[in-house]
Structure formats: structure tokens, C-alpha cells
Design a protein around this motif. Structure first.
Motif, PDB file in Angstrom:
ATOM      1  N   UNK A 158       1.443  24.136 -61.732  1.00 50.61           N
ATOM      2  CA  UNK A 158       1.728  25.571 -61.785  1.00 50.61           C
ATOM      3  C   UNK A 158       2.886  25.931 -60.860  1.00 50.61           C
ATOM      4  N   UNK A 159       2.907  25.343 -59.656  1.00 50.51           N
ATOM      5  CA  UNK A 159       4.005  25.611 -58.726  1.00 50.51           C
ATOM      6  C   UNK A 159       5.323  25.119 -59.324  1.00 50.51           C
TER       7      UNK A 159
ATOM      8  N   UNK B 161       3.922  16.710 -53.746  1.00 48.85           N
ATOM      9  CA  UNK B 161       2.893  17.620 -53.235  1.00 48.85           C
ATOM     10  C   UNK B 161       3.354  19.067 -53.328  1.00 48.85           C
ATOM     11  N   UNK B 162       2.379  19.945 -53.374  1.00 50.98           N
ATOM     12  CA  UNK B 162       2.661  21.374 -53.380  1.00 50.98           C
ATOM     13  C   UNK B 162       1.897  22.058 -52.256  1.00 50.98           C
TER      14      UNK B 162
ATOM     15  N   UNK C 282      -4.805  34.740 -57.323  1.00 49.73           N
ATOM     16  CA  UNK C 282      -3.542  34.577 -58.055  1.00 49.73           C
ATOM     17  C   UNK C 282      -2.548  33.780 -57.214  1.00 49.73           C
ATOM     18  N   UNK C 283      -1.857  32.867 -57.869  1.00 51.11           N
ATOM     19  CA  UNK C 283      -0.805  32.098 -57.210  1.00 51.11           C
ATOM     20  C   UNK C 283       0.417  32.994 -57.043  1.00 51.11           C
ATOM     21  N   UNK C 284       0.794  33.285 -55.781  1.00 52.46           N
ATOM     22  CA  UNK C 284       1.870  34.253 -55.533  1.00 52.46           C
ATOM     23  C   UNK C 284       3.078  33.635 -54.831  1.00 52.46           C
ATOM     24  N   UNK C 285       3.045  32.343 -54.572  1.00 52.51           N
ATOM     25  CA  UNK C 285       4.180  31.691 -53.948  1.00 52.51           C
ATOM     26  C   UNK C 285       3.844  30.254 -53.601  1.00 52.51           C
ATOM     27  N   UNK C 286       4.891  29.494 -53.289  1.00 53.50           N
ATOM     28  CA  UNK C 286       4.645  28.111 -52.899  1.00 53.50           C
ATOM     29  C   UNK C 286       5.907  27.278 -52.981  1.00 53.50           C
ATOM     30  N   UNK C 287       5.725  26.012 -52.741  1.00 53.97           N
ATOM     31  CA  UNK C 287       6.831  25.065 -52.790  1.00 53.97           C
ATOM     32  C   UNK C 287       6.298  23.713 -53.222  1.00 53.97           C
ATOM     33  N   UNK C 288       7.201  22.842 -53.643  1.00 52.85           N
ATOM     34  CA  UNK C 288       6.800  21.468 -53.939  1.00 52.85           C
ATOM     35  C   UNK C 288       7.913  20.531 -53.507  1.00 52.85           C
TER      36      UNK C 288
ATOM     37  N   UNK D 115      11.859  22.726 -54.382  1.00 52.22           N
ATOM     38  CA  UNK D 115      12.056  24.112 -54.777  1.00 52.22           C
ATOM     39  C   UNK D 115      10.890  24.950 -54.265  1.00 52.22           C
ATOM     40  N   UNK D 116      11.124  26.253 -54.181  1.00 46.81           N
ATOM     41  CA  UNK D 116      10.075  27.177 -53.785  1.00 46.81           C
ATOM     42  C   UNK D 116      10.206  28.456 -54.597  1.00 46.81           C
ATOM     43  N   UNK D 117       9.122  29.223 -54.649  1.00 47.14           N
ATOM     44  CA  UNK D 117       9.162  30.498 -55.350  1.00 47.14           C
ATOM     45  C   UNK D 117       8.260  31.477 -54.624  1.00 47.14           C
ATOM     46  N   UNK D 118       8.462  32.763 -54.894  1.00 42.74           N
ATOM     47  CA  UNK D 118       7.655  33.793 -54.252  1.00 42.74           C
ATOM     48  C   UNK D 118       7.632  35.030 -55.119  1.00 42.74           C
ATOM     49  N   UNK D 119       6.445  35.553 -55.361  1.00 41.41           N
ATOM     50  CA  UNK D 119       6.314  36.844 -56.039  1.00 41.41           C
ATOM     51  C   UNK D 119       5.574  37.829 -55.138  1.00 41.41           C
TER      52      UNK D 119
END
Length: 244
Positions: free
Chosen positions: A71-72, A102-103, A111-117, A129-133
Motif C-alpha cells: 500500500x505504501x 521495508x515500510x 487509515x494509512x495517511x503517510x509513510x515511506x519505503x 520514496x515517501x508520501x503524506x496525506x
């Protein structure tokens, strides 16, 4: 090219200081990249601002490790411009299945609202990469990653390309030669375990156990709530120290 990128080849690329990219999500091919300058975050140089320290202590997110890797990855790829095509996605999922990718995830109200791998090899972690909502979610995930790396005996956090965001968190740029020296040290200074050596096709004689991202979970943490999946925000702040 799309048919020949497998997890073993991908891991060899990271070990040689290169990484794959694609021109777009739908691009059929990949190309290998070796930047002249590489962004890294020195583990003792992570810039923990007062505001981020407050956020970590407040614990607005449930921060987890490796509970939603795919998902990440997909969230990181779900941008109008992305270098993660399906070929890279499949190979990276193979690395995750083998224990090399790894993430770190931030959850809020389920709810998944952010993370990185990223990819782990010996004493190096290659942040992909990373993301954030949600506000500060990616920063919190990165802080948790750095704390886990410090507690787990890692030597190198590679961030690939420098950005203003990474610079604000303590990233520095190093030249190609210096990066390769740092990488070689991270892979050969007693931190590359037998499974890593095997994946690279080299002898594992004398290699110690690889660094661990879960070593932090074994530290004494009196603030950790009963049944909590990970370390408390207060412990993360203590491990990182406040530098700004």
C-alpha cells in the motif's frame, strides 16, 4: 529491459551504488541511475525541529513497520509524475518478500495517511520514496526510521537526490566517490550478514548478523502504552535529540 529486472539484480544494483528509475508509471523500460551527488542523512545529524519533537511526543499517528508495504509503495507511485513503473514495483515487492525492503507507516483512525519505503542491505538503508496525506506524516515516518536505524546498528541512510525538504531534515550532499566509500564501509564493516552476502553473490565468511530495524522495539520504553505496536514518541525524541 522490463523482463529482466528481478529482486536479485535490483539488490546487486543497490550494492554497486546505482538504482533503477522509469520515465513514468506506464513506461515499459527502466534505466539505471548513478548521481554525481548523492543525498544522505547522517544518522547523528537528523535535524529534529522543536515543532516535530512536539508532534512526535503528541503521537497523532499509529506508526507501524511493514504492515502495509504494498500500500505504501502504491501510494508513493500514485502521482502525476512518478519513476515507479510496474517493473520496479514487482521487483521491489520481491525484495520485501525476501526481507530486504521495508515500510514505515503512519496510520490515523485506521487509515494509512503517510509513510515511506526503502531497501535494506547490510548496514545501509536506501530510502526510495515517501508520501503524506496528513500534516507531518512523512516527517514522523522518517524520524521513526532514523531512530530505528540508530538503535539497530546501521551506518548509511541514502536519500538519492537532494531536495529542500530533505535538507531541512539534515540531509547533506556527497560526491560519487565519497558515497561509494561510505557504501562500501556500510556493506563490509561487519554489518552485512550471511543472507546479504549470498544475495550479492559473495562469501559470507566472518560476517556478523545484519543490523535490525526491530532492535528499537526491544529497548526499555516505560512510556510505551500497553499493547502498542511500536516505540513511544517520547523515546523517538530521546534517541534523535533536539537540534533546532
Amino acid at each position: 529491459m522490463a523482463d529482466v529486472l528481478d529482486p536479485r539484480m535490483l539488490l546487486r544494483g543497490y550494492g554497486a551504488g546505482i538504482f533503477p528509475m522509469a520515465d513514468s508509471r506506464d513506461a515499459p523500460d527502466i534505466f539505471w541511475v548513478e548521481p554525481r551527488e548523492r543525498a544522505i542523512i547522517p544518522l547523528d545529524g537528523f535535524r529534529l525541529s522543536k515543532s516535530l519533537a512536539r508532534t512526535l511526543r503528541r503521537e497523532p499517528f499509529d506508526v507501524r513497520l511493514d504492515t502495509a508495504f504494498h500500500d505504501v509503495l502504491r501510494c508513493c507511485a500514485a502521482r502525476s509524475e512518478t519513476w515507479i513503473n510496474e517493473t520496479i514495483e514487482r521487483a521491489t515487492l520481491g525484495l520485501h518478500a525476501a526481507g530486504h525492503a521495508h515500510s514505515v507507516e503512519c496510520w490515523k483512525d485506521g487509515e494509512l495517511v503517510g509513510g515511506l519505503y526503502g531497501v535494506r542491505l547490510g548496514g545501509a538503508f536506501f530510502g526510495e520514496s515517501m508520501f503524506s496525506i496528513a500534516t507531518d506524516a512523512s516527517k514522523v515516518a522518517l524520524a521513526h526510521l532514523v531512530a530505528r536505524m540508530k538503535a539497530g546498528g546501521f551506518a548509511l541512510l541514502d536519500c538519492q537526490f537532494m531536495t529542500d525538504h530533505l535538507a531541512s531534515l539534515g540531509a547533506i550532499a556527497v560526491g560519487r566517490d565519497e558515497y561509494l566509500e561510505r557504501l562500501a564501509q556500510a556493506l563490509s564493516s561487519g554489518t552485512s550478514g550471511a543472507s546479504d552476502a549470498s544475495a550479492l553473490g559473495v562469501s559470507s565468511a566472518g560476517a556478523s548478523s545484519p543490523p535490525s530495524l526491530v532492535a528499537l522495539d526491544r529497548l526499555d520504553d516505560p512510556v510505551r502504552a500497553a499493547g502498542a505496536a511500536g516505540p513511544s514518541g517520547k523515546l523517538i525524541v530521546q534517541l534523535l535529540g533536539q537540534t533546532s
